[in-house]
Design a protein around this motif. Structure first.
Motif, mmCIF file in Angstrom:
data_model
loop_
_atom_site.group_PDB
_atom_site.id
_atom_site.type_symbol
_atom_site.label_atom_id
_atom_site.label_comp_id
_atom_site.label_asym_id
_atom_site.label_seq_id
_atom_site.Cartn_x
_atom_site.Cartn_y
_atom_site.Cartn_z
ATOM 1 N N PHE A 91 -16.644 66.147 3.771
ATOM 2 C CA PHE A 91 -15.532 66.278 3.013
ATOM 3 C C PHE A 91 -14.323 65.903 4.221
ATOM 4 C CE2 PHE A 91 -17.663 69.864 0.650
ATOM 5 C CZ PHE A 91 -17.660 69.156 -0.470
ATOM 6 N N SER A 92 -14.714 65.861 5.562
ATOM 7 C CA SER A 92 -13.773 65.402 6.524
ATOM 8 C C SER A 92 -13.695 64.007 6.335
ATOM 9 C CB SER A 92 -14.293 65.762 7.658
ATOM 10 O OG SER A 92 -15.227 65.161 8.261
ATOM 11 N N ASN A 93 -14.938 63.396 6.354
ATOM 12 C CA ASN A 93 -14.481 61.998 6.117
ATOM 13 C C ASN A 93 -14.082 61.355 4.960
ATOM 14 O OD1 ASN A 93 -15.774 60.609 8.727
ATOM 15 N ND2 ASN A 93 -17.662 61.415 7.977
ATOM 16 N N THR B 72 -19.761 58.332 2.471
ATOM 17 C CA THR B 72 -19.669 59.688 3.114
ATOM 18 C C THR B 72 -20.709 60.700 3.319
ATOM 19 O OG1 THR B 72 -18.038 60.846 1.360
ATOM 20 C CG2 THR B 72 -17.069 59.747 3.283
ATOM 21 N N ASN B 73 -21.316 60.665 2.042
ATOM 22 C CA ASN B 73 -22.667 61.449 1.840
ATOM 23 C C ASN B 73 -23.571 60.827 2.645
ATOM 24 O OD1 ASN B 73 -22.554 63.762 -0.279
ATOM 25 N ND2 ASN B 73 -21.040 62.269 -0.915
ATOM 26 N N LEU B 74 -23.732 59.519 2.634
ATOM 27 C CA LEU B 74 -24.708 58.822 3.488
ATOM 28 C C LEU B 74 -24.433 59.177 4.991
ATOM 29 C CD1 LEU B 74 -25.239 55.322 1.721
ATOM 30 C CD2 LEU B 74 -26.796 57.515 1.607
ATOM 31 N N HIS B 75 -23.430 58.776 5.218
ATOM 32 C CA HIS B 75 -22.952 59.187 6.638
ATOM 33 C C HIS B 75 -23.395 60.726 7.135
ATOM 34 C CE1 HIS B 75 -19.957 59.995 9.728
ATOM 35 N NE2 HIS B 75 -20.643 59.093 10.457
ATOM 36 N N ALA B 76 -22.964 61.695 6.308
ATOM 37 C CA ALA B 76 -23.263 63.075 6.542
ATOM 38 C C ALA B 76 -24.806 63.406 6.619
ATOM 39 C CB ALA B 76 -22.604 63.929 5.540
ATOM 40 N N LEU B 77 -25.348 62.390 5.694
ATOM 41 C CA LEU B 77 -27.076 62.674 5.485
ATOM 42 C C LEU B 77 -27.739 62.262 6.854
ATOM 43 C CD1 LEU B 77 -29.488 63.693 3.960
ATOM 44 C CD2 LEU B 77 -29.634 61.434 3.071
ATOM 45 N N LEU B 78 -27.041 61.129 7.366
ATOM 46 C CA LEU B 78 -27.606 60.801 8.777
ATOM 47 C C LEU B 78 -27.578 61.645 9.803
ATOM 48 C CD1 LEU B 78 -28.737 58.228 10.313
ATOM 49 C CD2 LEU B 78 -26.260 57.298 10.548
ATOM 50 N N HIS B 79 -26.178 61.856 9.966
ATOM 51 C CA HIS B 79 -26.056 63.018 11.125
ATOM 52 C C HIS B 79 -26.762 64.116 10.903
ATOM 53 C CE1 HIS B 79 -22.989 61.098 13.485
ATOM 54 N NE2 HIS B 79 -22.498 60.653 12.306
ATOM 55 N N THR B 80 -26.864 64.853 9.730
ATOM 56 C CA THR B 80 -27.830 66.044 9.469
ATOM 57 C C THR B 80 -29.042 65.667 9.691
ATOM 58 O OG1 THR B 80 -25.986 66.505 7.769
ATOM 59 C CG2 THR B 80 -28.102 67.896 7.815
ATOM 60 N N LEU B 81 -29.897 64.803 9.190
ATOM 61 C CA LEU B 81 -31.252 64.572 9.467
ATOM 62 C C LEU B 81 -31.454 64.314 11.047
ATOM 63 C CD1 LEU B 81 -31.965 61.807 6.797
ATOM 64 C CD2 LEU B 81 -32.828 64.150 6.982
#
Length: 307
Positions: free
Chosen positions: A107-109, A152-161
């Motif tokens: 959501f921030s991105n 944004t979802n792919l980016h968040a998924l990368l960082h979370t993984l």
């Protein structure tokens, strides 16, 4: 650090903003008020745009999406803090923390991407007014928002993984009111080189791309506005950008320089700026757009009369 007696962390302790009970009481009341006003204000923006056919334009379509994101953005962090305060608890489970990190990054991105899309919309409206309806057709508007959500979802998924690959040992105390990725990284007893590298490469790209698009859009806007023959025309053109510029300045002014440096340098003082863009920005967005926009004020007035 003795790695022979490591115990994997199953929860984190969120100490809040002050760590002092009397101050936390005041902060609880303030955050509760801010959260309620944020939800109500942004919901009214969405409702007013949906109910007024005059506002079914690209600009207000993006604004409705921004309000929706702001509701979600604020809901990622504040409710957990309020619930913990009511229950007298400071804990958040490891799974909840990772979920919070994922949606916080998303959501921030997404806020930044929507602000860049809105800047492009203003560029087309001012620099190519005769072709505005042709360029900013509904399919393009939906496509721009959809692409933003995907990135944004792919980016968040990368960082979370990458985050869940880390090991967290005995230190589980977070000097914050939510699971901010950077303080969490500092707690890991694993090597965070890859995480920091991704932050500066992929994270930097995702952060700087919409910011650069916003700057480029306004460079073109101002260069075209200055060519207008009358002062009235210049004021009219710039008035359509005033609200957007204010929101962009508040949003990027708070986060620029905080999340673009190594996690090891993250300090408690940075939480002030984090509060501004996670809590204050979603609060003020509906007021900035409604108070400075005649059409928005009219739509809200009609909405109030209807109900």
């Amino acid at each position: 650090m003795d790695r022979g007696n490591q115990t994997r962390v199953t929860e984190f302790l969120l100490l809040g903003l002050s760590g002092k009970p009397d101050q936390e009481e005041i902060l609880f009341g303030m955050f509760l008020w801010i959260y309620l006003v944020t939800i109500i204000g942004n919901f009214l923006i969405i409702l007013a745009i949906s109910c007024d056919s005059h506002l079914h334009t690209p600009m207000y379509f993006f604004l409705a999406n921004l309000s929706c994101v702001d509701i979600c953005f604020s809901s990622v962090t504040v409710p957990k803090m309020l619930v913990n305060h009511i229950l007298g608890s400071e804990s958040i489970s490891y799974v909840e923390c990772m979920i919070q990190i994922y949606f916080f990054i998303t959501f921030s991105n997404m806020d930044g991407f929507l602000l860049s899309v809105m800047a492009y919309d203003r560029y087309v409206a001012i620099c190519s007014p005769l072709h505005y309806t042709i360029i900013m057709r509904p399919k393009l508007c939906v496509l721009l928002v959809a692409i933003s959500w995907i990135i944004t979802n792919l980016h968040a998924l990368l960082h979370t993984l990458l985050m869940v690959q880390l090991t967290f040992c005995y230190n589980n105390v977070v000097h914050h009111f939510f699971c901010d990725p950077y303080p969490i990284l500092k707690l890991s007893c694993s090597d965070t080189f890859i995480n920091d590298l991704i932050v500066f490469t992929v994270g930097g790209l995702v952060f700087l791309t919409p910011f650069t698009c916003i700057i480029a859009s306004y460079v073109y806007i101002f260069s075209n506005v200055l060519k207008l023959p009358s002062v009235h025309g210049i004021r009219k053109a710039l008035s359509t950008c005033g609200s957007h510029i204010t929101v962009v300045s508040l949003f990027y002014g708070a986060i620029l320089g905080i999340y673009m440096r190594p996690s090891s340098s993250y300090s408690v003082q940075d939480t002030v700026a984090t509060v501004i863009f996670t809590v204050v920005t979603p609060l003020v967005n509906p007021f900035i757009y409604s108070l400075r926009n005649r059409d928005m004020k009219g739509a809200l007035r009609k909405l109030m009369i209807r109900f």
